[in-house]
Motif scaffolding. Structure first.
Motif, PDB file in Angstrom:
ATOM      1  N   UNK A 187       0.844  -1.191   0.000  1.00 60.19           N
ATOM      2  CA  UNK A 187       0.000   0.000   0.000  1.00 60.19           C
ATOM      3  C   UNK A 187       0.882   1.245   0.000  1.00 60.19           C
ATOM      4  N   UNK A 188       0.461   2.259  -0.742  1.00 63.00           N
ATOM      5  CA  UNK A 188       1.230   3.497  -0.824  1.00 63.00           C
ATOM      6  C   UNK A 188       0.314   4.692  -0.640  1.00 63.00           C
ATOM      7  N   UNK A 189       0.836   5.707   0.032  1.00 60.47           N
ATOM      8  CA  UNK A 189       0.162   6.992   0.179  1.00 60.47           C
ATOM      9  C   UNK A 189       0.927   7.985  -0.683  1.00 60.47           C
ATOM     10  N   UNK A 246     -11.324   8.719  -8.271  1.00 65.28           N
ATOM     11  CA  UNK A 246     -12.352   7.860  -7.695  1.00 65.28           C
ATOM     12  C   UNK A 246     -11.698   6.619  -7.101  1.00 65.28           C
ATOM     13  N   UNK A 247     -12.213   6.177  -5.942  1.00 67.89           N
ATOM     14  CA  UNK A 247     -11.752   4.930  -5.348  1.00 67.89           C
ATOM     15  C   UNK A 247     -12.031   3.803  -6.338  1.00 67.89           C
ATOM     16  N   UNK A 257      -6.510   2.878  -6.850  1.00 66.90           N
ATOM     17  CA  UNK A 257      -6.840   3.824  -5.783  1.00 66.90           C
ATOM     18  C   UNK A 257      -7.712   3.123  -4.747  1.00 66.90           C
ATOM     19  N   UNK A 258      -7.252   3.119  -3.488  1.00 68.74           N
ATOM     20  CA  UNK A 258      -8.008   2.468  -2.417  1.00 68.74           C
ATOM     21  C   UNK A 258      -8.655   3.474  -1.467  1.00 68.74           C
ATOM     22  N   UNK A 281      -3.110   0.591  -3.903  1.00 68.62           N
ATOM     23  CA  UNK A 281      -2.504  -0.731  -3.811  1.00 68.62           C
ATOM     24  C   UNK A 281      -1.590  -0.864  -5.011  1.00 68.62           C
ATOM     25  N   UNK A 282      -0.295  -1.036  -4.759  1.00 68.00           N
ATOM     26  CA  UNK A 282       0.693  -1.104  -5.834  1.00 68.00           C
ATOM     27  C   UNK A 282       0.602  -2.435  -6.570  1.00 68.00           C
TER      28      UNK A 282
END
Length: 122
Positions: free
Chosen positions: A19-21, A42-43, A73-74, A101-102
């Motif tokens: 996971x990345x921010x 959009x998620x 995109x999460x 999520x990469x």
């Protein structure tokens, strides 16, 4: 443990597991000036490295924020909808833009660490 990378386009990406921010750097927000609007993705949206993920608008100009890697995109920072200035006041904290999520962590290898990024803007 998290690791933070930087792009030539002044995005930062903090990776924890898969996971990345993602957000923009302090340097980027200084160049833009006071933000007045953030158009979040959009998620569930699939992003490819280099895609425009977010558009930030300041009193000076609109600027694209690019995805530093492939992924989905999460989560998005809904707080920016009512208070885009969070990007100005805390660009690497509360002013984050989206989480993803990469799908290919190998893409991170071409990115800079903090020292290399600081040298690139010096």
């Amino acid at each position: 443990m998290s690791k933070t990378y930087f792009t030539e386009d002044h995005e930062w990406i903090r990776v924890e597991g898969d996971t990345a921010t993602v957000g923009i750097t302090d340097y980027a927000q200084e160049q833009l000036g006071d933000l007045v609007f953030v158009d979040l993705p959009e998620t569930g949206r699939a992003l490819s490295k280099g895609d425009t993920a977010v558009v930030v608008e300041s009193v000076k100009a609109a600027s694209d924020v690019y995805s530093p890697a492939d992924g989905e995109v999460t989560d998005v920072n809904e707080a920016l909808t009512s208070d885009p200035s969070l990007v100005n006041t805390a660009p690497t904290g509360d002013g984050w833009l989206w989480k993803m999520r990469l799908s290919d962590q190998g893409q991170l290898e071409g990115l800079m660490d903090e020292d290399a990024y600081k040298a690139s803007i010096a």
